[in-house]
Design an enzyme around this catalytic site. Structure first.
Site, PDB file in Angstrom:
ATOM      1  N   THR A  32       0.751  -1.346   0.007  1.00  0.00           N
ATOM      2  CA  THR A  32       0.000  -0.110  -0.049  1.00  0.00           C
ATOM      3  C   THR A  32       0.789   1.174   0.162  1.00  0.00           C
ATOM      4  O   THR A  32       1.963   1.326   0.606  1.00  0.00           O
ATOM      5  CB  THR A  32      -0.983   0.052   1.150  1.00  0.00           C
ATOM      6  OG1 THR A  32      -1.805  -1.196   1.158  1.00  0.00           O
ATOM      7  CG2 THR A  32      -1.644   1.281   1.372  1.00  0.00           C
ATOM      8  N   GLY A  33       0.354   2.371  -0.678  1.00  0.00           N
ATOM      9  CA  GLY A  33       1.091   3.655  -0.791  1.00  0.00           C
ATOM     10  C   GLY A  33       1.350   4.051  -2.130  1.00  0.00           C
ATOM     11  O   GLY A  33       1.184   3.334  -3.000  1.00  0.00           O
ATOM     12  N   ASP A  85       6.168  -4.015  -1.832  1.00  0.00           N
ATOM     13  CA  ASP A  85       5.770  -3.162  -1.120  1.00  0.00           C
ATOM     14  C   ASP A  85       6.864  -1.937  -0.898  1.00  0.00           C
ATOM     15  O   ASP A  85       7.928  -2.098  -0.839  1.00  0.00           O
ATOM     16  CB  ASP A  85       5.272  -3.463   0.434  1.00  0.00           C
ATOM     17  CG  ASP A  85       4.226  -2.420   0.937  1.00  0.00           C
ATOM     18  OD1 ASP A  85       3.913  -1.406   0.338  1.00  0.00           O
ATOM     19  OD2 ASP A  85       3.842  -2.980   1.991  1.00  0.00           O
ATOM     20  N   GLY A  86       6.305  -0.907  -0.508  1.00  0.00           N
ATOM     21  CA  GLY A  86       7.444   0.164  -0.493  1.00  0.00           C
ATOM     22  C   GLY A  86       7.638   0.595   1.017  1.00  0.00           C
ATOM     23  O   GLY A  86       7.406  -0.730   1.943  1.00  0.00           O
ATOM     24  N   ALA A  87       8.532   1.401   1.497  1.00  0.00           N
ATOM     25  CA  ALA A  87       8.886   1.457   2.892  1.00  0.00           C
ATOM     26  C   ALA A  87       9.223   2.967   3.156  1.00  0.00           C
ATOM     27  O   ALA A  87       9.395   3.781   2.241  1.00  0.00           O
ATOM     28  CB  ALA A  87      10.186   0.787   3.046  1.00  0.00           C
ATOM     29  N   GLY A  99       4.094   2.024   7.303  1.00  0.00           N
ATOM     30  CA  GLY A  99       2.682   2.301   7.859  1.00  0.00           C
ATOM     31  C   GLY A  99       2.588   3.819   7.775  1.00  0.00           C
ATOM     32  O   GLY A  99       1.410   4.406   8.465  1.00  0.00           O
ATOM     33  N   GLY A 101       1.201   4.975   5.620  1.00  0.00           N
ATOM     34  CA  GLY A 101      -0.104   4.848   4.658  1.00  0.00           C
ATOM     35  C   GLY A 101      -1.240   4.357   5.443  1.00  0.00           C
ATOM     36  O   GLY A 101      -2.451   4.283   4.906  1.00  0.00           O
ATOM     37  N   GLU A 107      -0.328  -5.238   5.832  1.00  0.00           N
ATOM     38  CA  GLU A 107       0.851  -5.263   5.239  1.00  0.00           C
ATOM     39  C   GLU A 107       1.856  -6.416   5.782  1.00  0.00           C
ATOM     40  O   GLU A 107       2.464  -7.313   5.202  1.00  0.00           O
ATOM     41  CB  GLU A 107       1.527  -4.070   5.323  1.00  0.00           C
ATOM     42  CG  GLU A 107       1.141  -3.135   4.317  1.00  0.00           C
ATOM     43  CD  GLU A 107       1.719  -1.617   4.395  1.00  0.00           C
ATOM     44  OE1 GLU A 107       1.564  -0.961   3.306  1.00  0.00           O
ATOM     45  OE2 GLU A 107       2.427  -1.472   5.655  1.00  0.00           O
ATOM     46  N   LYS A 125      14.778   6.828   1.265  1.00  0.00           N
ATOM     47  CA  LYS A 125      14.476   6.000   2.144  1.00  0.00           C
ATOM     48  C   LYS A 125      15.574   4.931   2.987  1.00  0.00           C
ATOM     49  O   LYS A 125      15.244   4.466   3.938  1.00  0.00           O
ATOM     50  CB  LYS A 125      13.319   5.153   1.710  1.00  0.00           C
ATOM     51  CG  LYS A 125      12.103   5.887   0.910  1.00  0.00           C
ATOM     52  CD  LYS A 125      11.265   6.742   1.890  1.00  0.00           C
ATOM     53  CE  LYS A 125      10.337   7.639   1.103  1.00  0.00           C
ATOM     54  NZ  LYS A 125       9.362   6.928   0.682  1.00  0.00           N
TER      55      LYS A 125
END
EC number: 5.3.1.6
Length: 231
Positions: A32-33, A85-87, A99, A101, A107, A125
């Site tokens: 998510t994001g 997923d992103g970070a 988190g 998002g 997740e 990041k």
């Protein structure tokens, strides 16, 4: 390149990774994001290779469906080869803060069952020590104040996440989030275990016990592939 351009770059790189490493007919775990959204957009071009996806949030489900990608409930899936997923931050061991998002619990659930966790992020990041980005903690609403006191005792400054109208932000699971500023997280695995053990905590946005296996990092020079030891 702008940050948005770097996000698109790693989103496209992740779609290539999936195409090259995940067999046809598999189901893909999706985070998510904004960076995960770039992956979803790129995945749409090869969606016919795969059965569909497992989503980590209502927002991700909506975006997947908008591209005609079938979304499965995790309970329907026997195995998941990859989760992308992103970070918000990632350190040199592959431990992350996630988190931002608001989807940290789902997740973490999807990531926990995936064989491979692919983090996609821009170079901003990558950090030496986690903690500059506020650490999200999803809490049962009645425990918010008690958990806040315990987080403050660790040296953090917990702030209730609110919406634009000032009302508490509510997760897809019906809970609230405390964003904890001012923590220097030298041992993310230990801190994750400690906070997750407090009554009233649903989960903390530390992904160290199950961190990333590799990171596709967007830089001005292109996409770097960083691999991490098993968690």
């Amino acid at each position: 390149m702008t940050q948005d351009e770097l996000k698109r770059l790693v989103g496209e790189a992740a779609a290539r990774y999936v195409t090259e490493n995940v067999p046809q007919g598999a189901v893909i775990g999706v985070g998510t994001g904004s960076t995960a959204n770039c992956f979803i957009d790129a995945l749409a071009a090869v969606k016919d290779r795969y059965r569909g996806a497992v989503s980590s949030s209502v927002a991700t489900t909506e975006r997947l469906k908008s591209h005609g990608i079938k979304v499965f409930d995790l309970n329907e899936i026997e195995s998941l080869q990859v989760y992308v997923d992103g970070a918000d931050e990632i350190d040199g061991s592959g431990a992350m803060i996630k988190g931002g998002g608001g989807a940290l619990t789902r997740e973490k659930i999807v990531a926990s069952v995936a064989e491979t966790f692919v983090c996609i992020a821009d170079a901003s990041k990558r950090v030496a020590v986690l903690g500059q980005f506020p650490l999200p903690v999803e809490v049962v609403p009645m425990a918010r104040t008690a958990i806040g006191r315990r987080l403050a005792a660790l040296g953090g400054v917990p702030v209730l996440r609110v919406k634009q109208d000032g009302a508490p932000y509510v997760t897809d699971n019906g809970n609230e989030i405390l964003d904890v500023k001012g923590l220097r997280i030298d041992d993310p695995r230990a801190l994750e275990a400690a906070i997750n053990g407090w009554p009233g905590v649903v989960t903390v946005g530390l992904f160290a016990q199950r961190g990333a296996d590799l990171c596709l990092l967007g830089t001005e020079r292109g996409v770097e592939t960083l691999r991490y030891a098993a968690h």
